[in-house]
Design a protein around this motif. Structure first.
Motif, PDB file in Angstrom:
ATOM      1  N   ARG A   9       0.911  -1.259   0.022  1.00  0.00           N
ATOM      2  CA  ARG A   9       0.108  -0.040  -0.092  1.00  0.00           C
ATOM      3  C   ARG A   9       0.844   1.102  -0.042  1.00  0.00           C
ATOM      4  N   LEU A  38      -3.267   8.156  -6.048  1.00  0.00           N
ATOM      5  CA  LEU A  38      -4.605   7.747  -5.673  1.00  0.00           C
ATOM      6  C   LEU A  38      -5.289   8.578  -5.002  1.00  0.00           C
ATOM      7  N   LYS A  39      -6.518   8.992  -4.973  1.00  0.00           N
ATOM      8  CA  LYS A  39      -7.241  10.073  -4.540  1.00  0.00           C
ATOM      9  C   LYS A  39      -8.534   9.094  -3.662  1.00  0.00           C
ATOM     10  N   SER A  40      -8.844   9.661  -2.392  1.00  0.00           N
ATOM     11  CA  SER A  40      -9.773   8.926  -1.717  1.00  0.00           C
ATOM     12  C   SER A  40     -11.089   9.388  -2.582  1.00  0.00           C
ATOM     13  N   GLY A  41     -12.207   8.211  -2.211  1.00  0.00           N
ATOM     14  CA  GLY A  41     -13.415   8.247  -2.921  1.00  0.00           C
ATOM     15  C   GLY A  41     -13.314   8.094  -4.591  1.00  0.00           C
ATOM     16  N   GLN A  42     -12.226   7.484  -5.049  1.00  0.00           N
ATOM     17  CA  GLN A  42     -12.364   7.233  -6.637  1.00  0.00           C
ATOM     18  C   GLN A  42     -13.460   5.893  -6.796  1.00  0.00           C
ATOM     19  N   GLN A  43     -13.932   6.107  -7.727  1.00  0.00           N
ATOM     20  CA  GLN A  43     -14.901   5.170  -8.188  1.00  0.00           C
ATOM     21  C   GLN A  43     -14.227   3.891  -8.991  1.00  0.00           C
ATOM     22  N   THR A  45     -10.871   2.097 -11.191  1.00  0.00           N
ATOM     23  CA  THR A  45      -9.449   1.305 -10.780  1.00  0.00           C
ATOM     24  C   THR A  45      -8.298   1.506 -11.831  1.00  0.00           C
TER      25      THR A  45
END
Length: 156
Positions: A9, A38-43, A45
């Motif tokens: 991670r 990476l951004k939080s809340g990404q829908q 992949t």
């Protein structure tokens, strides 16, 4: 697919395989920078930057990452990711990073190579991949038999 990898991670490379003419140092730089993208809340992949596309699948403590060209077929790339994540899940079976063995990495190399070599040439699914990985080598069996005979002769 330019490269495939399993990373922690935090971006530490656990396993990586190059399928193109790229320096490994460049791959390390790309993979180490992945967590910052990476951004939080990404829908979705996948992440597109410059001429590269990161396709990733999060598993417990690590990510499976495929690096592709932005011009590649994303549907095909997602199918490849599905096969790679199934192979990783099957080989690692919930092991933690510190429990990965050299044999696990070798099995990952074989499965990723088989997946990438079959892209665009034939239909590959999880059952076909399992069949290829489970194949036994006649030469290997002969060498094991010879080794057993040799060790049996030395046990008095």
């Amino acid at each position: 697919v330019l490269a495939s990898a399993v990373c922690s991670r935090g971006g530490k490379i656990i396993f990586a395989r190059l399928f193109c003419d790229m320096l490994f140092g460049r791959l390390e730089t790309l993979l180490n920078g992945f967590p910052r993208l990476l951004k939080s809340g990404q829908q979705h992949t996948f992440i597109e930057v410059d001429s590269l596309r990161y396709i990733y699948h999060p598993l417990e403590d690590y990510y499976i990452i495929l690096l592709t060209n932005r011009s590649s077929n994303i549907i095909s790339d997602m199918k490849t990711m599905s096969l790679c994540s199934a192979a990783v899940s099957q080989i690692l079976k919930g092991k933690e990073q510190k429990e990965f063995s050299e044999d696990d990495c070798f099995q990952l190399i074989l499965s990723f190579d088989e997946i990438s070599s079959r892209l665009g040439t034939s239909v590959i699914n999880q059952e076909a991949l399992n069949d290829v990985l489970m194949m036994e080598s006649n030469e290997e069996a002969v060498q094991e038999a010879i080794l057993q005979v040799k060790t049996a002769n030395y046990n008095f």
